[in-house]
Design an enzyme around this catalytic site. Structure first.
Site, short mmCIF file in Angstrom:
data_model
loop_
_atom_site.label_atom_id
_atom_site.label_comp_id
_atom_site.label_asym_id
_atom_site.label_seq_id
_atom_site.Cartn_x
_atom_site.Cartn_y
_atom_site.Cartn_z
N TYR A 1 0.81 -1.22 0.00
CA TYR A 1 0.00 0.00 0.00
C TYR A 1 0.85 1.28 0.00
O TYR A 1 0.30 2.37 -0.11
CB TYR A 1 -0.92 0.03 1.23
CG TYR A 1 -1.90 -1.11 1.28
CD1 TYR A 1 -3.01 -1.14 0.45
CD2 TYR A 1 -1.72 -2.16 2.17
CE1 TYR A 1 -3.91 -2.19 0.49
CE2 TYR A 1 -2.61 -3.22 2.23
CZ TYR A 1 -3.70 -3.23 1.38
OH TYR A 1 -4.59 -4.26 1.43
N ASP B 1 -6.20 11.73 2.09
CA ASP B 1 -6.54 11.89 0.68
C ASP B 1 -7.98 12.37 0.54
O ASP B 1 -8.81 12.10 1.41
CB ASP B 1 -6.36 10.56 -0.07
CG ASP B 1 -7.27 9.46 0.47
OD1 ASP B 1 -7.19 9.14 1.68
OD2 ASP B 1 -8.06 8.90 -0.30
N ASN C 1 -10.07 1.71 7.65
CA ASN C 1 -11.43 1.68 8.19
C ASN C 1 -11.49 1.74 9.71
O ASN C 1 -12.55 2.00 10.28
CB ASN C 1 -12.18 0.44 7.71
CG ASN C 1 -12.38 0.44 6.22
OD1 ASN C 1 -12.01 1.39 5.52
ND2 ASN C 1 -12.95 -0.63 5.72
#
Length: 183
Positions: free
Chosen positions: A14, A88, A63
């Site tokens: 990621y 973001d 999350n």
């Protein structure tokens, strides 16, 4: 004391994702600082201290970012207005940067989690535009895609401006930061 939280997902796969812009900013901010690692398992985060500032990269996946933020807030007894969350924002064009306190999460699951855990939206947000895919159905894949080489070059140019704005968010009212550092 300020807590600067960069949102992202843990793990090498990621690292260069659009969703990880917060991690990239924290990495850039701490690169040249003499930081001290604060390893507390209940933080569920990579946590570094420099003078009075705490830099945080939650390791809970996006999350559940609020789990880290609330643990650190409670431990250090930090008020929400001394928490700066860098994230973001697909509703902003790539490379634009805006600042706000409060407001909706705009479907951003990291912000949704933080709002829920803090039980307030009164923390400072540094919103970095990553652009938007053509359709709503592509959002998840889009934010989990890596930045292009050209985008990374542009971000390298933006990072010093973003860092300067974050430093100023700690000293002057957000309205002044908006007027001087909105990109």
């Amino acid at each position: 004391m300020f807590v600067i939280v960069g949102l992202g997902n843990p793990g090498a796969k990621y690292e260069q994702n659009r969703h990880n812009i917060g991690f990239l900013v924290v990495d850039e901010m701490t690169k040249k600082l003499n930081t001290q690692s604060l390893n507390k398992s209940n933080f569920k985060a990579i946590t570094l201290k420099h003078h009075e500032d705490i830099f945080v990269k939650p390791q809970t996946f996006m999350n559940n970012s609020g789990e880290s933020v609330i643990a650190i807030k409670d431990y250090f007894k930090v008020q929400p207005n001394h928490i700066i969350v860098v994230h973001d924002d697909i509703d902003l064009p790539f490379g634009s940067v805006k600042y706000k306190i409060g407001g909706g999460h705009g479907g951003h699951n990291g912000l949704r989690s933080i709002d829920s855990h803090l039980n307030t939206k009164e923390y400072i947000r540094v919103r970095i535009g990553v652009g938007k895919p053509a359709s709503k159905e592509q959002v998840a894949n889009y934010v989990l895609d890596n930045f292009t080489k050209e985008e990374m070059q542009k971000l390298d140019e933006l990072f010093p401006k973003i860092i300067l704005a974050i430093e100023n968010l700690k000293k002057i009212p957000i309205e002044l930061v908006k007027s001087k550092y909105t990109i």
